[in-house]
Design a protein around this motif. Structure first.
Motif, PDB file in Angstrom:
ATOM      1  N   SER A  60      10.152   5.074  -5.894  1.00  0.00           N
ATOM      2  CA  SER A  60       9.221   4.174  -5.162  1.00  0.00           C
ATOM      3  C   SER A  60       9.112   2.692  -5.968  1.00  0.00           C
ATOM      4  O   SER A  60       8.894   1.553  -5.366  1.00  0.00           O
ATOM      5  CB  SER A  60       7.787   4.794  -5.636  1.00  0.00           C
ATOM      6  OG  SER A  60       7.554   4.774  -6.760  1.00  0.00           O
TER       7      SER A  60
ATOM      8  N   CYS B  56       9.711  -0.838  -3.905  1.00  0.00           N
ATOM      9  CA  CYS B  56       8.974  -2.068  -4.179  1.00  0.00           C
ATOM     10  C   CYS B  56      10.095  -3.183  -4.369  1.00  0.00           C
ATOM     11  O   CYS B  56       9.778  -4.497  -4.034  1.00  0.00           O
ATOM     12  CB  CYS B  56       8.247  -1.803  -5.251  1.00  0.00           C
ATOM     13  SG  CYS B  56       7.246  -3.192  -5.970  1.00  0.00           S
TER      14      CYS B  56
ATOM     15  N   SER C 227       2.250   1.354  -3.748  1.00  0.00           N
ATOM     16  CA  SER C 227       1.278   2.149  -4.614  1.00  0.00           C
ATOM     17  C   SER C 227       0.967   3.417  -4.495  1.00  0.00           C
ATOM     18  O   SER C 227       0.709   4.296  -5.229  1.00  0.00           O
ATOM     19  CB  SER C 227       0.071   1.190  -4.742  1.00  0.00           C
ATOM     20  OG  SER C 227      -0.393   1.140  -3.088  1.00  0.00           O
ATOM     21  N   PHE C 228       0.767   4.098  -2.978  1.00  0.00           N
ATOM     22  CA  PHE C 228       0.573   5.292  -2.794  1.00  0.00           C
ATOM     23  C   PHE C 228       1.557   6.218  -3.444  1.00  0.00           C
ATOM     24  O   PHE C 228       1.451   7.188  -3.924  1.00  0.00           O
ATOM     25  CB  PHE C 228       0.306   5.644  -1.259  1.00  0.00           C
ATOM     26  CG  PHE C 228       0.243   6.883  -0.801  1.00  0.00           C
ATOM     27  CD1 PHE C 228      -1.099   7.563  -1.302  1.00  0.00           C
ATOM     28  CD2 PHE C 228       1.118   7.819  -0.337  1.00  0.00           C
ATOM     29  CE1 PHE C 228      -1.348   8.736  -0.823  1.00  0.00           C
ATOM     30  CE2 PHE C 228       0.867   8.964  -0.075  1.00  0.00           C
ATOM     31  CZ  PHE C 228      -0.371   9.488  -0.348  1.00  0.00           C
ATOM     32  N   MET C 229       2.962   5.929  -3.177  1.00  0.00           N
ATOM     33  CA  MET C 229       4.191   6.657  -3.497  1.00  0.00           C
ATOM     34  C   MET C 229       3.823   6.636  -5.222  1.00  0.00           C
ATOM     35  O   MET C 229       4.243   7.613  -5.588  1.00  0.00           O
ATOM     36  CB  MET C 229       5.426   6.066  -2.986  1.00  0.00           C
ATOM     37  CG  MET C 229       5.725   6.284  -1.615  1.00  0.00           C
ATOM     38  SD  MET C 229       7.251   5.301  -1.143  1.00  0.00           S
ATOM     39  CE  MET C 229       8.289   6.065  -2.195  1.00  0.00           C
ATOM     40  N   TYR C 230       3.819   5.358  -5.871  1.00  0.00           N
ATOM     41  CA  TYR C 230       3.761   5.493  -7.147  1.00  0.00           C
ATOM     42  C   TYR C 230       2.629   6.327  -7.853  1.00  0.00           C
ATOM     43  O   TYR C 230       3.211   6.976  -8.730  1.00  0.00           O
ATOM     44  CB  TYR C 230       3.815   3.935  -7.691  1.00  0.00           C
ATOM     45  CG  TYR C 230       3.947   3.687  -9.117  1.00  0.00           C
ATOM     46  CD1 TYR C 230       5.156   3.723  -9.705  1.00  0.00           C
ATOM     47  CD2 TYR C 230       2.664   3.354  -9.812  1.00  0.00           C
ATOM     48  CE1 TYR C 230       5.168   3.521 -11.089  1.00  0.00           C
ATOM     49  CE2 TYR C 230       2.918   3.404 -11.387  1.00  0.00           C
ATOM     50  CZ  TYR C 230       4.132   3.522 -11.914  1.00  0.00           C
ATOM     51  OH  TYR C 230       4.229   3.131 -13.268  1.00  0.00           O
ATOM     52  N   PHE C 231       1.586   6.205  -7.175  1.00  0.00           N
ATOM     53  CA  PHE C 231       0.680   6.915  -7.913  1.00  0.00           C
ATOM     54  C   PHE C 231       0.566   8.527  -7.730  1.00  0.00           C
ATOM     55  O   PHE C 231       0.311   9.179  -8.437  1.00  0.00           O
ATOM     56  CB  PHE C 231      -0.632   6.487  -7.503  1.00  0.00           C
ATOM     57  CG  PHE C 231      -1.050   5.086  -8.342  1.00  0.00           C
ATOM     58  CD1 PHE C 231      -1.226   4.984  -9.619  1.00  0.00           C
ATOM     59  CD2 PHE C 231      -1.349   4.016  -7.597  1.00  0.00           C
ATOM     60  CE1 PHE C 231      -1.389   3.873 -10.279  1.00  0.00           C
ATOM     61  CE2 PHE C 231      -1.500   2.834  -8.095  1.00  0.00           C
ATOM     62  CZ  PHE C 231      -1.518   2.639  -9.694  1.00  0.00           C
ATOM     63  N   MET C 232       1.177   8.723  -6.538  1.00  0.00           N
ATOM     64  CA  MET C 232       1.445  10.197  -6.057  1.00  0.00           C
ATOM     65  C   MET C 232       2.564  10.626  -7.266  1.00  0.00           C
ATOM     66  O   MET C 232       2.422  11.938  -7.508  1.00  0.00           O
ATOM     67  CB  MET C 232       1.587  10.438  -4.741  1.00  0.00           C
ATOM     68  CG  MET C 232       0.422  10.537  -3.929  1.00  0.00           C
ATOM     69  SD  MET C 232      -0.610  11.448  -4.318  1.00  0.00           S
ATOM     70  CE  MET C 232      -2.068  10.526  -4.759  1.00  0.00           C
TER      71      MET C 232
ATOM     72  N   SER D 170       0.848  -1.054   0.094  1.00  0.00           N
ATOM     73  CA  SER D 170       0.102   0.018   0.142  1.00  0.00           C
ATOM     74  C   SER D 170       0.894   1.170   0.013  1.00  0.00           C
ATOM     75  O   SER D 170       0.714   2.110  -0.608  1.00  0.00           O
ATOM     76  CB  SER D 170      -0.790  -0.095   1.016  1.00  0.00           C
ATOM     77  OG  SER D 170      -0.309  -0.213   2.465  1.00  0.00           O
ATOM     78  N   ILE D 171       1.916   1.219   0.750  1.00  0.00           N
ATOM     79  CA  ILE D 171       2.934   2.434   0.787  1.00  0.00           C
ATOM     80  C   ILE D 171       3.559   2.709  -0.829  1.00  0.00           C
ATOM     81  O   ILE D 171       3.544   3.667  -1.333  1.00  0.00           O
ATOM     82  CB  ILE D 171       3.879   2.236   1.620  1.00  0.00           C
ATOM     83  CG1 ILE D 171       3.505   2.380   3.161  1.00  0.00           C
ATOM     84  CG2 ILE D 171       5.128   3.215   1.561  1.00  0.00           C
ATOM     85  CD1 ILE D 171       4.327   2.088   4.193  1.00  0.00           C
TER      86      ILE D 171
END
Length: 95
Positions: free
Chosen positions: A39, A43, A9-14, A6-7
């Motif tokens: 990010s 991963c 995916s949040f970093m990637y999409f931001m 979740s961290i």
């Protein structure tokens, strides 16, 4: 493991969101692109560490990302010396 996904995916999409929103300035685009690369490295580090594999691939990944960053910065310096700004609209003057 779920918290790391979740961290990531949040970093990637931001990073992708900031890349799309700051498309006028080359420096901001390069910074958000480097954030996306960090990010992805995060991963890969979690994935490789979880399965207890070799870390040599991470070294190659970091080398390629540093090369990408240095090419982007050299393009930024070239634009700043030639046109005096880092606007993407200045690319129209190159043709």
């Amino acid at each position: 493991m779920l918290i790391f996904i979740s961290i990531f995916s949040f970093m990637y999409f931001m990073g992708l969101l900031s890349f799309c929103l700051k498309r006028q300035h080359l420096l901001l685009m390069l910074l958000s692109l480097e954030f996306v690369v960090i990010s992805l490295y995060f991963c890969l580090f979690i994935y490789v560490g979880y399965f207890d594999n070799e870390y040599y691939f991470l070294l190659v990944f970091l080398t390629m990302s540093v090369c990408e960053g240095s090419l982007g910065l050299s393009l930024l310096v070239l634009m700043m010396r030639s046109f005096g700004n880092d606007f993407i609209q200045s690319f129209n003057l190159l043709w």
